[in-house]
Design an enzyme around this catalytic site. Structure first.
Site: not given
Length: 286
Positions: A9, A96, A100, A102, A135
């Site tokens: 996302k 990042a 990733g 989640s 998330d």
């Protein structure tokens, strides 16, 4: 074996509204999914245990992995005495600002719900996901949403206009906790979330680009000046809009022009190793 796609996302806007009594912050942000994804391979086991393996060595392959926790929560919640082997083909960069971990957890919830024939709704899976991370509920659903509260209160909206998303991640990690600790809510210039929603729903790409905003940017830029330089480079190479995702350090640029996307990719590759030209997804999982 079942293979499930776990897309990353990005945040088109990210606002911190207030600090809560429990020490967490209330946020208001617009998230959407992109076509940069991990692949989760789920294989039934004859024994009642969870095994996990990951292509990248610096991702935990034990109960500290959110994907492992997702399988564990499902088993506990529904009293399931089945085992599963989880293999994560990691394509999303780690730490990042792209959710990733989640999205891997969310993919495990969706995949095991199907593989084990549990019949849970997306809302029920999202509720379990919230116990893992704020998330995860969004990643269970996918699509595009305004997220409020700690990120778990979701209002789904239309997908943004189709475009290229060129992401660049410098070789550093950013502590989300440290960024939050430095936020002074009363000094923030708040993004216009409602204007961004209108821009998305009227398919006004220029307005979407003009209203990309993340209140965490200035804090992360001060901690890591190289992140600011990436955004400046994106503007130099002709990005229609650019902003940092989450607490960083990934910055992304938007453009609807194929040759401009290629120019951004080539220009950034000379500056930072991890560059990803992908398309916007923005559609919910079914």
């Amino acid at each position: 074996m079942k293979v499930v796609k776990a897309p990353a996302k990005i945040n088109l806007t990210l606002d911190v509204v207030r600090k809560r009594d429990d020490g967490f912050h209330d946020v208001e942000m617009i998230m959407t999914t992109i076509d940069l994804a991990d692949r989760i391979h789920l294989t039934p086991l004859h024994t009642n245990r969870i095994m996990i393996d990951v292509t990248k060595g610096y991702v935990p392959n034990n109960e500290n992995n959110l994907a492992y926790q997702a399988a564990q929560k499902l088993k506990e919640r529904l009293g399931i005495n089945k085992g599963v082997s989880i293999f994560i083909d990691k394509q999303i960069p780690v730490s990042a600002g792209l959710a990733g971990g989640s999205t891997d957890a969310a993919a495990v919830l969706r995949g095991l719900n199907d593989m084990w024939g549990l019949g849970l709704t997306m809302e029920e899976l999202a509720e379990i996901g919230l116990e893992i991370g704020s998330d995860v509920p969004f990643c269970v659903h996918g699509g595009t949403a305004v997220a409020r509260g700690r990120g778990e209160q979701l209002e789904f909206i239309d997908s943004p206009p189709p475009c290229w998303v060129v992401l660049a991640k410098p070789p550093i990690g950013v502590s989300t906790k440290e960024v939050y600790q430095r936020i002074k809510v009363d000094q923030l210039t708040h993004p216009k979330t409602d204007v961004m929603v209108q821009a998305i729903e009227s398919e006004n790409f220029k307005q979407v680009c003009d209203h990309l905003e993340n209140v965490m940017e200035s804090i992360t830029f001060n901690m890591h000046p190289e992140v600011r330089k990436i955004k400046e480079r994106m503007k130099q190479f002709g990005a229609d809009g650019a902003v940092m995702s989450g607490s960083g350090p990934t910055v992304f640029a938007l453009t609807q022009n194929d040759s401009k996307a290629e120019r951004l990719y080539n220009g950034l590759k000379g500056f930072v190793e991890q560059v990803y030209p992908v398309r916007l997804l923005g559609k919910k999982h079914t």
